[in-house]
Scaffold this motif. Sequence first.
Motif, PDB file in Angstrom:
ATOM      1  N   VAL A 179      18.106  67.060  20.744  1.00  0.00           N
ATOM      2  CA  VAL A 179      16.551  66.349  20.712  1.00  0.00           C
ATOM      3  C   VAL A 179      16.131  67.591  21.788  1.00  0.00           C
ATOM      4  N   SER A 180      16.941  68.640  21.841  1.00  0.00           N
ATOM      5  CA  SER A 180      16.252  69.742  22.879  1.00  0.00           C
ATOM      6  C   SER A 180      15.821  69.526  24.065  1.00  0.00           C
ATOM      7  N   GLY A 181      16.771  68.399  24.834  1.00  0.00           N
ATOM      8  CA  GLY A 181      16.831  68.091  26.095  1.00  0.00           C
ATOM      9  C   GLY A 181      15.354  67.494  26.458  1.00  0.00           C
ATOM     10  N   PHE A 182      15.050  67.764  27.716  1.00  0.00           N
ATOM     11  CA  PHE A 182      13.766  67.282  28.242  1.00  0.00           C
ATOM     12  C   PHE A 182      12.482  67.853  27.769  1.00  0.00           C
ATOM     13  N   ARG A 183      11.450  67.284  27.882  1.00  0.00           N
ATOM     14  CA  ARG A 183      10.199  68.106  27.668  1.00  0.00           C
ATOM     15  C   ARG A 183      10.054  68.762  29.001  1.00  0.00           C
ATOM     16  N   LEU A 196      15.730  60.012  21.888  1.00  0.00           N
ATOM     17  CA  LEU A 196      17.152  59.732  21.682  1.00  0.00           C
ATOM     18  C   LEU A 196      17.342  58.247  20.645  1.00  0.00           C
ATOM     19  N   ARG A 197      16.473  57.370  20.833  1.00  0.00           N
ATOM     20  CA  ARG A 197      16.570  56.250  20.325  1.00  0.00           C
ATOM     21  C   ARG A 197      15.961  56.123  18.961  1.00  0.00           C
ATOM     22  N   ALA A 198      14.863  56.925  18.833  1.00  0.00           N
ATOM     23  CA  ALA A 198      14.219  57.406  17.488  1.00  0.00           C
ATOM     24  C   ALA A 198      15.367  57.892  16.609  1.00  0.00           C
TER      25      ALA A 198
END
Length: 325
Positions: free
Chosen positions: A162-166, A181-183
């Motif tokens: 998910v490319s980590g944190f924004r 992550l939940r998505a």
Amino acid sequence: MTTGVGVVVIGRNEGSRLERCLRSLAGLAQQIVYVDSGSTDGSVQMARNAGAEVVELDMTIPFTAARARNEGFACVHRLLPQLRYVQFVDGDCEVVAGWLPRAQAFLEAQPEVAVVCGRRRERFPHHSIYNLMCDLEWDTPTGEAKACGGDSLMRADAFAAVSGFRPDLIAGEEPELCVRLRAKGWKVWRLPEEMTLHDAAMTRFGQWWRRTLRGGYAFAEGAFLHGAAPERHWRRESRRAWFWGLGIPLATLIATLAVGWSGLVLLLVYPLQVLRLARRGSGSPRKNWLLAFFLVLGKFPEVLGQIKFLLNRFGAGKAALIEYK
């Protein structure tokens, strides 16, 4: 030593707190990376002396904790290609003995879980009401959860997917990551075990105000990003801040202009709300009253944080880190 586990510690000018953090991690992971954001207290050399790999952030680029954690993850993954799990921890926290192996064992037994966290406690909860509020804030239900905090063990492949944190988020980056992550079908889990000891060192009203303002900013940005159904991320928290922090004062002003000073009776909802919350408390009467008072008062800095986000997002403002210590 737990295999396939790396640790990312972030901090700036944490001094003895960082030393305590690194000491608590000695021999527990294959690779420890410390990400420093412009310390002037010798933190960089202290971390190197403790055996950690050090990443010194380019401070000409706007700093966020999210960006620091991402750069730390990139470094630990480069040094440890077989990385399976990464423990993120703030430099003002001490990791409790036994946490890492227990958390790793849980992830290995639960392949659908991407993030596991435990109980973060405040080291000195009785030094101030503000420290105590931090300690109570982190006492959340165990089991499947919607989000984690700054300290947690994550699957490296899920984090990378998910490319980590924004990196542009100045607050609330951990719950936002958990939304994504939940998505993707992953789960977030909170264990009852002790995880970290945190040293907020928050003893002044101004520190509490700025931290609460930052929370309001995070609520607004989180709702902006993921407030639509079905997630409705932080919409309720945002609405509460607007209602208590701005709605009632505006209604009182309008009522006063319309009917005179008797319109101020609307302000009685604040002490009544404090009374309601205090009666629901489970601690001593003094603690219940103090916590209730600050929960109600906190809606004012929260709504200011919301306004600050809107000005930054739709006006000429520029997002900048909101620090309280």
